[in-house]
Design a protein around this motif. Sequence first.
Motif, PDB file in Angstrom:
ATOM      1  N   PRO A  56       0.824  -1.204   0.000  1.00  0.00           N
ATOM      2  CA  PRO A  56       0.000   0.000   0.000  1.00  0.00           C
ATOM      3  C   PRO A  56       0.865   1.265   0.000  1.00  0.00           C
ATOM      4  N   GLY A  57       0.554   2.174  -0.909  1.00  0.00           N
ATOM      5  CA  GLY A  57       1.231   3.450  -0.954  1.00  0.00           C
ATOM      6  C   GLY A  57       2.576   3.463  -1.649  1.00  0.00           C
ATOM      7  N   VAL A  58       3.008   2.341  -2.209  1.00  0.00           N
ATOM      8  CA  VAL A  58       4.328   2.267  -2.848  1.00  0.00           C
ATOM      9  C   VAL A  58       4.163   2.169  -4.360  1.00  0.00           C
ATOM     10  N   THR A  59       4.873   3.048  -5.065  1.00  0.00           N
ATOM     11  CA  THR A  59       4.935   2.976  -6.516  1.00  0.00           C
ATOM     12  C   THR A  59       6.380   2.719  -6.896  1.00  0.00           C
ATOM     13  N   VAL A  73      13.498   3.292  -8.893  1.00  0.00           N
ATOM     14  CA  VAL A  73      13.222   4.212  -7.792  1.00  0.00           C
ATOM     15  C   VAL A  73      11.826   3.901  -7.269  1.00  0.00           C
ATOM     16  N   GLN A  74      11.604   4.271  -6.013  1.00  0.00           N
ATOM     17  CA  GLN A  74      10.301   4.059  -5.394  1.00  0.00           C
ATOM     18  C   GLN A  74       9.767   5.362  -4.817  1.00  0.00           C
ATOM     19  N   LEU A  75       8.455   5.511  -4.853  1.00  0.00           N
ATOM     20  CA  LEU A  75       7.746   6.556  -4.150  1.00  0.00           C
ATOM     21  C   LEU A  75       6.947   5.862  -3.062  1.00  0.00           C
ATOM     22  N   GLN A  76       7.236   6.203  -1.809  1.00  0.00           N
ATOM     23  CA  GLN A  76       6.567   5.573  -0.674  1.00  0.00           C
ATOM     24  C   GLN A  76       5.715   6.631   0.021  1.00  0.00           C
ATOM     25  N   CYS A  77       4.425   6.593  -0.263  1.00  0.00           N
ATOM     26  CA  CYS A  77       3.507   7.583   0.298  1.00  0.00           C
ATOM     27  C   CYS A  77       3.253   7.289   1.777  1.00  0.00           C
ATOM     28  N   ALA A  78       3.351   8.341   2.604  1.00  0.00           N
ATOM     29  CA  ALA A  78       3.039   8.188   4.017  1.00  0.00           C
ATOM     30  C   ALA A  78       1.569   7.792   4.148  1.00  0.00           C
ATOM     31  N   ALA A  90      12.659   6.661  -2.376  1.00  0.00           N
ATOM     32  CA  ALA A  90      13.481   5.597  -1.808  1.00  0.00           C
ATOM     33  C   ALA A  90      14.154   4.753  -2.885  1.00  0.00           C
ATOM     34  N   LYS A  91      15.320   4.274  -2.549  1.00  0.00           N
ATOM     35  CA  LYS A  91      16.059   3.276  -3.320  1.00  0.00           C
ATOM     36  C   LYS A  91      16.254   3.654  -4.787  1.00  0.00           C
ATOM     37  N   HIS A 110       9.996  11.079 -13.143  1.00  0.00           N
ATOM     38  CA  HIS A 110       8.769  10.300 -13.304  1.00  0.00           C
ATOM     39  C   HIS A 110       7.950  10.241 -12.017  1.00  0.00           C
ATOM     40  N   LEU A 111       8.597  10.362 -10.885  1.00  0.00           N
ATOM     41  CA  LEU A 111       7.833  10.183  -9.653  1.00  0.00           C
ATOM     42  C   LEU A 111       7.087  11.439  -9.198  1.00  0.00           C
ATOM     43  N   GLU A 112       7.538  12.612  -9.599  1.00  0.00           N
ATOM     44  CA  GLU A 112       6.862  13.827  -9.148  1.00  0.00           C
ATOM     45  C   GLU A 112       5.414  13.939  -9.622  1.00  0.00           C
ATOM     46  N   PRO A 113       5.118  13.700 -10.903  1.00  0.00           N
ATOM     47  CA  PRO A 113       3.706  13.765 -11.321  1.00  0.00           C
ATOM     48  C   PRO A 113       2.829  12.750 -10.578  1.00  0.00           C
ATOM     49  N   LYS A 114       3.362  11.587 -10.326  1.00  0.00           N
ATOM     50  CA  LYS A 114       2.601  10.566  -9.578  1.00  0.00           C
ATOM     51  C   LYS A 114       2.347  11.049  -8.151  1.00  0.00           C
ATOM     52  N   ALA A 115       3.377  11.628  -7.530  1.00  0.00           N
ATOM     53  CA  ALA A 115       3.210  12.142  -6.173  1.00  0.00           C
ATOM     54  C   ALA A 115       2.112  13.208  -6.142  1.00  0.00           C
ATOM     55  N   LYS A 116       2.132  14.110  -7.113  1.00  0.00           N
ATOM     56  CA  LYS A 116       1.105  15.154  -7.188  1.00  0.00           C
ATOM     57  C   LYS A 116      -0.278  14.542  -7.375  1.00  0.00           C
ATOM     58  N   ALA A 117      -0.367  13.545  -8.252  1.00  0.00           N
ATOM     59  CA  ALA A 117      -1.649  12.880  -8.502  1.00  0.00           C
ATOM     60  C   ALA A 117      -2.180  12.190  -7.250  1.00  0.00           C
ATOM     61  N   GLU A 118      -1.272  11.784  -6.377  1.00  0.00           N
ATOM     62  CA  GLU A 118      -1.652  11.135  -5.114  1.00  0.00           C
ATOM     63  C   GLU A 118      -1.918  12.158  -4.017  1.00  0.00           C
ATOM     64  N   GLY A 119      -1.881  13.456  -4.376  1.00  0.00           N
ATOM     65  CA  GLY A 119      -2.147  14.505  -3.405  1.00  0.00           C
ATOM     66  C   GLY A 119      -0.972  14.828  -2.505  1.00  0.00           C
ATOM     67  N   ARG A 120       0.219  14.439  -2.918  1.00  0.00           N
ATOM     68  CA  ARG A 120       1.419  14.678  -2.112  1.00  0.00           C
ATOM     69  C   ARG A 120       2.032  16.017  -2.525  1.00  0.00           C
ATOM     70  N   THR A 121       2.360  16.825  -1.548  1.00  0.00           N
ATOM     71  CA  THR A 121       2.945  18.140  -1.824  1.00  0.00           C
ATOM     72  C   THR A 121       4.352  18.273  -1.258  1.00  0.00           C
ATOM     73  N   LEU A 122       4.824  17.248  -0.551  1.00  0.00           N
ATOM     74  CA  LEU A 122       6.148  17.277   0.051  1.00  0.00           C
ATOM     75  C   LEU A 122       6.838  15.939  -0.175  1.00  0.00           C
ATOM     76  N   LEU A 123       8.034  16.000  -0.748  1.00  0.00           N
ATOM     77  CA  LEU A 123       8.853  14.805  -0.926  1.00  0.00           C
ATOM     78  C   LEU A 123      10.058  14.897  -0.002  1.00  0.00           C
ATOM     79  N   VAL A 124      10.435  13.777   0.579  1.00  0.00           N
ATOM     80  CA  VAL A 124      11.620  13.718   1.433  1.00  0.00           C
ATOM     81  C   VAL A 124      12.491  12.561   0.971  1.00  0.00           C
TER      82      VAL A 124
END
Length: 169
Positions: A56-59, A73-78, A90-91, A110-124
């Motif tokens: 859950p929450g990982v792309t 690379v991975q996007l791990q949504c909180a 991550a990774k 590639h991960l930034e548009p996905k993060a935005k689509a998931e409603g994420r406004t902060l990446l760490v």
Amino acid sequence: MNSAFTIMEVDQLESETHHQLTELLIRVVEDGASVGFLPPLSYDEAFAYWEDVLGPGVTLWVAVQDGQAIGTVQLQCAMKANGRHRAEVAKLMVDPVSRRGGIGRTLMLHLEPKAKAEGRTLLVLDTREGDPSNKLYQSLGYIQVGIIPDYAISSNGELDGTVLYYKRI
């Protein structure tokens, strides 16, 4: 490797992709990458890591060139209620023989548009102090927060600091 590469979003690990990512992880760890493992990394340990990645929450994105996985690379949504606006990068890994060809940068973009689509406004993210990846992250607009000294053991047994970054998107 001189041919172009493509980026695939992976939502299910097929057998061949699983094997290729396992081999990629082993190669980057053997090359000294600080991605949570130390050499020598066994095939079984690397394989087991990938078995548990997609949840859950990982792309997951994979860079492919000539039918081979050469980066990821991975996007791990909180998932906690107070963190649904943020995600961790991550990774980020690029095969040592394929570095300096824009693969890491392309994966990150590639991960930034996905993060935005998931409603994420902060990446760490975090990375080892002194690694070339620091320049990549800074060039992409990530802001250094600080350095934690002696954070991780390196392959030579020394303790390395880790650099923390964030980016508002």
